[in-house]
Design a protein around this motif. Sequence first.
Motif, PDB file in Angstrom:
ATOM      1  N   THR A 113       0.855  -1.191   0.000  1.00 33.85           N
ATOM      2  CA  THR A 113       0.000   0.000   0.000  1.00 33.85           C
ATOM      3  C   THR A 113       0.889   1.239   0.000  1.00 33.85           C
ATOM      4  O   THR A 113       1.255   1.748  -1.046  1.00 33.85           O
ATOM      5  N   SER A 114       1.244   1.722   1.163  1.00 32.20           N
ATOM      6  CA  SER A 114       2.135   2.885   1.304  1.00 32.20           C
ATOM      7  C   SER A 114       2.599   2.919   2.747  1.00 32.20           C
ATOM      8  O   SER A 114       2.003   2.288   3.629  1.00 32.20           O
ATOM      9  N   TYR A 115       3.663   3.670   3.001  1.00 29.11           N
ATOM     10  CA  TYR A 115       4.124   3.806   4.389  1.00 29.11           C
ATOM     11  C   TYR A 115       3.091   4.546   5.236  1.00 29.11           C
ATOM     12  O   TYR A 115       3.008   4.341   6.449  1.00 29.11           O
ATOM     13  N   ILE A 123       7.635  -3.247  12.970  1.00 34.34           N
ATOM     14  CA  ILE A 123       7.887  -1.888  13.463  1.00 34.34           C
ATOM     15  C   ILE A 123       9.192  -1.346  12.887  1.00 34.34           C
ATOM     16  O   ILE A 123       9.271  -0.184  12.456  1.00 34.34           O
ATOM     17  N   ARG A 124      10.215  -2.198  12.861  1.00 32.21           N
ATOM     18  CA  ARG A 124      11.518  -1.744  12.388  1.00 32.21           C
ATOM     19  C   ARG A 124      11.496  -1.348  10.914  1.00 32.21           C
ATOM     20  O   ARG A 124      12.263  -0.497  10.478  1.00 32.21           O
ATOM     21  N   ARG A 125      10.614  -1.975  10.142  1.00 28.40           N
ATOM     22  CA  ARG A 125      10.517  -1.591   8.729  1.00 28.40           C
ATOM     23  C   ARG A 125      10.111  -0.123   8.607  1.00 28.40           C
ATOM     24  O   ARG A 125      10.650   0.620   7.785  1.00 28.40           O
ATOM     25  N   LEU A 126       9.164   0.314   9.437  1.00 32.37           N
ATOM     26  CA  LEU A 126       8.741   1.718   9.426  1.00 32.37           C
ATOM     27  C   LEU A 126       9.832   2.613   9.987  1.00 32.37           C
ATOM     28  O   LEU A 126      10.078   3.715   9.478  1.00 32.37           O
ATOM     29  N   LEU A 127      10.508   2.141  11.021  1.00 31.46           N
ATOM     30  CA  LEU A 127      11.594   2.909  11.638  1.00 31.46           C
ATOM     31  C   LEU A 127      12.736   3.119  10.642  1.00 31.46           C
ATOM     32  O   LEU A 127      13.280   4.228  10.518  1.00 31.46           O
ATOM     33  N   GLU A 128      13.103   2.063   9.916  1.00 32.42           N
ATOM     34  CA  GLU A 128      14.188   2.171   8.934  1.00 32.42           C
ATOM     35  C   GLU A 128      13.801   3.095   7.782  1.00 32.42           C
ATOM     36  O   GLU A 128      14.641   3.830   7.252  1.00 32.42           O
ATOM     37  N   ALA A 129      12.523   3.044   7.386  1.00 33.27           N
ATOM     38  CA  ALA A 129      12.065   3.928   6.309  1.00 33.27           C
ATOM     39  C   ALA A 129      12.199   5.389   6.714  1.00 33.27           C
ATOM     40  O   ALA A 129      12.601   6.240   5.911  1.00 33.27           O
ATOM     41  N   LYS A 175      12.713   7.431   3.322  1.00 35.07           N
ATOM     42  CA  LYS A 175      11.967   6.756   2.259  1.00 35.07           C
ATOM     43  C   LYS A 175      10.514   7.209   2.173  1.00 35.07           C
ATOM     44  O   LYS A 175       9.769   6.728   1.327  1.00 35.07           O
ATOM     45  N   PHE A 176      10.097   8.111   3.055  1.00 32.30           N
ATOM     46  CA  PHE A 176       8.706   8.545   3.046  1.00 32.30           C
ATOM     47  C   PHE A 176       8.421   9.527   1.917  1.00 32.30           C
ATOM     48  O   PHE A 176       7.284   9.653   1.469  1.00 32.30           O
ATOM     49  N   ARG A 177       9.431  10.233   1.471  1.00 36.34           N
ATOM     50  CA  ARG A 177       9.208  11.282   0.475  1.00 36.34           C
ATOM     51  C   ARG A 177       9.027  10.673  -0.907  1.00 36.34           C
ATOM     52  O   ARG A 177       9.673   9.684  -1.254  1.00 36.34           O
ATOM     53  N   HIS A 178       8.121  11.259  -1.696  1.00 38.71           N
ATOM     54  CA  HIS A 178       7.942  10.836  -3.071  1.00 38.71           C
ATOM     55  C   HIS A 178       8.187  12.015  -3.995  1.00 38.71           C
ATOM     56  O   HIS A 178       8.254  13.167  -3.558  1.00 38.71           O
ATOM     57  N   ALA A 179       8.311  11.726  -5.259  1.00 38.64           N
ATOM     58  CA  ALA A 179       8.691  12.755  -6.239  1.00 38.64           C
ATOM     59  C   ALA A 179       7.709  13.914  -6.227  1.00 38.64           C
ATOM     60  O   ALA A 179       6.518  13.727  -6.398  1.00 38.64           O
ATOM     61  N   GLY A 180       8.231  15.112  -6.006  1.00 38.23           N
ATOM     62  CA  GLY A 180       7.411  16.311  -6.080  1.00 38.23           C
ATOM     63  C   GLY A 180       6.448  16.500  -4.933  1.00 38.23           C
ATOM     64  O   GLY A 180       5.578  17.342  -4.989  1.00 38.23           O
ATOM     65  N   GLY A 181       6.589  15.702  -3.866  1.00 34.86           N
ATOM     66  CA  GLY A 181       5.621  15.794  -2.788  1.00 34.86           C
ATOM     67  C   GLY A 181       6.272  15.918  -1.426  1.00 34.86           C
ATOM     68  O   GLY A 181       7.490  15.837  -1.268  1.00 34.86           O
ATOM     69  N   SER A 182       5.430  16.112  -0.413  1.00 33.77           N
ATOM     70  CA  SER A 182       5.890  16.257   0.958  1.00 33.77           C
ATOM     71  C   SER A 182       5.680  14.944   1.699  1.00 33.77           C
ATOM     72  O   SER A 182       4.800  14.152   1.366  1.00 33.77           O
ATOM     73  N   ALA A 183       6.508  14.715   2.710  1.00 37.20           N
ATOM     74  CA  ALA A 183       6.397  13.505   3.517  1.00 37.20           C
ATOM     75  C   ALA A 183       5.777  13.793   4.871  1.00 37.20           C
ATOM     76  O   ALA A 183       5.751  12.918   5.729  1.00 37.20           O
ATOM     77  N   LEU A 201       1.370  11.814 -15.250  1.00 38.67           N
ATOM     78  CA  LEU A 201       1.550  10.481 -14.673  1.00 38.67           C
ATOM     79  C   LEU A 201       2.900  10.452 -13.978  1.00 38.67           C
ATOM     80  O   LEU A 201       3.943  10.571 -14.623  1.00 38.67           O
ATOM     81  N   SER A 202       2.877  10.324 -12.664  1.00 40.45           N
ATOM     82  CA  SER A 202       4.096  10.432 -11.872  1.00 40.45           C
ATOM     83  C   SER A 202       4.268   9.188 -10.995  1.00 40.45           C
ATOM     84  O   SER A 202       3.332   8.403 -10.818  1.00 40.45           O
ATOM     85  N   GLU A 203       5.450   9.039 -10.441  1.00 37.34           N
ATOM     86  CA  GLU A 203       5.743   7.952  -9.507  1.00 37.34           C
ATOM     87  C   GLU A 203       5.986   8.529  -8.127  1.00 37.34           C
ATOM     88  O   GLU A 203       6.440   9.652  -7.975  1.00 37.34           O
ATOM     89  N   TRP A 204       5.660   7.729  -7.109  1.00 34.62           N
ATOM     90  CA  TRP A 204       5.877   8.169  -5.735  1.00 34.62           C
ATOM     91  C   TRP A 204       6.702   7.144  -4.970  1.00 34.62           C
ATOM     92  O   TRP A 204       6.965   6.068  -5.471  1.00 34.62           O
TER      93      TRP A 204
END
Length: 486
Positions: free
Chosen positions: A200-202, A224-230, A235-243, A483-486
């Motif tokens: 899905t998404s973080y 939990i650690r997967r979210l912590l490492e992200a 890794k939360f930021r996507h192209a052209g957007g805010s995290a 059409l963009s990627e995140w």
Amino acid sequence: MSTPFVPVSQLGSAGLCLPLLCCAVPGCAMPQHPPSCFGMWLLLVLLQAAVLAAQLCEAPGEAGAAAVQALSRRLLGLASDPARDPDPSVYLALRLAADHHLAAEQRYLARLQDTFQRRYNQTLQEAVQSHGHPSRDATASKSSRGEEWPETGRLALYLLGLRATCPSPDPGSQRSLVTWLKYHLEEDWAGSRRHGHPLTSYYQYGLGILALCAHRKRVREEVIRRLLEAEHHHKFRHAGGSAVDTEAVAVLAFTCLERERLVRSRLAAELRAARRRVRRRMVEEQHPNGFFGNAYSTPWAMQVFIASNMCQLKTVYGQAMAALLKNLDAFTITATMAQVLPVLHGRSYLDIASMRCQEESDTLTPISPVPLPELLGTMMVRLVVECPLPQCPQHRLYDQLVPAPAGASLLDVLRAAAAQEPHNFTFDTQETPQGPFLIRVLGLEAQQRKRSYWQLLTDSGTSLQMGVAEYRPQDGDSIILRLSEW
């Protein structure tokens, strides 16, 4: 979740007041064990500091209170419309408000329960026995009947809503939903191992952890650690957007896990460090206009400061609150109203643990939505479709002037483009609780598994902060669908 602070006036009932006073008053005989007395005195000081910190996270003063109440009443009016699909975030906003319409909230909850019980009418074990793999075969079975299986985030919000319900629903009815959420979260975690990101998404992943924590359910440390490492590797930021919104959800989850003591001390220390990093970034990146990211991510950032009792950062928090109050007209659909109202009432999602049902005010009345006035005349909007991704034959796929009625929404403009000769523009939308979501343009589909989406931009490259049904372009505007990627 946040533990309710004990008022100083009630400390005597816990057997603390008398020895504490004895330590503080000259001439009072000291107890036999002065160190323990000092410890209790220190506890009182800390409690008082905590109470003062909590009191700083207050709703706006009298000047903004009327506007906030009007927004609550408008949301209640929209929620009372049976033609609108129920949204768990709307129910959460109604529950976290200062004033309530308890009967209307119960009716809305019943609609939510009907929706989710119908979709999750099997236990996970029954679904596996019936379909072999519930996330694929069972979902396909439901999709063939025209239903969409809720994703991690939506189920998480529903479980958060149940946690905020007064009186609390029967725990037995929630066990199956908790099991389903754990299953979807594990699927997301497995996806993150295979693809480097959740299925899905973080953002949804963090909501899943937060909801399980709110129900005091343990989550595997690897999840939990997967979210912590992200968070640690940005890794939360996507192209052209805010995290900001994703970072905020992660911090709320980390805060809950530590507060509920659902993690070991070493991991708790890492979660605290991550929370400090995110708060520091939010403060450093706050815009001069007071927003964190944009108007719609700012409420999430403010939840972080509320949940952390950090509203004593008056300049940071006060500027954000003032910016929201100044721009309340940006929150016009149920999803965005539900996003902003909790913080306008000085609440975060972590406050659902300390709600007192017997003290709720039942005075809120709905305001029925007023239709927008019809404007006369025609406007001209330039519509551009871009695809900078490798699979596209060329960068710019469409560039035409589109006539549309004055005051029309962007969705109306897209319909006008599809209707005009030579009929070379096509698009498709998908209905969601947040309104129509653009999924396909000129046959090119935005796919979550490929992390692609249709980004809406102005000709200056600024992202629109509204959906296609909400945004209303002006005569002469240029709108870019990219059409963009995140």
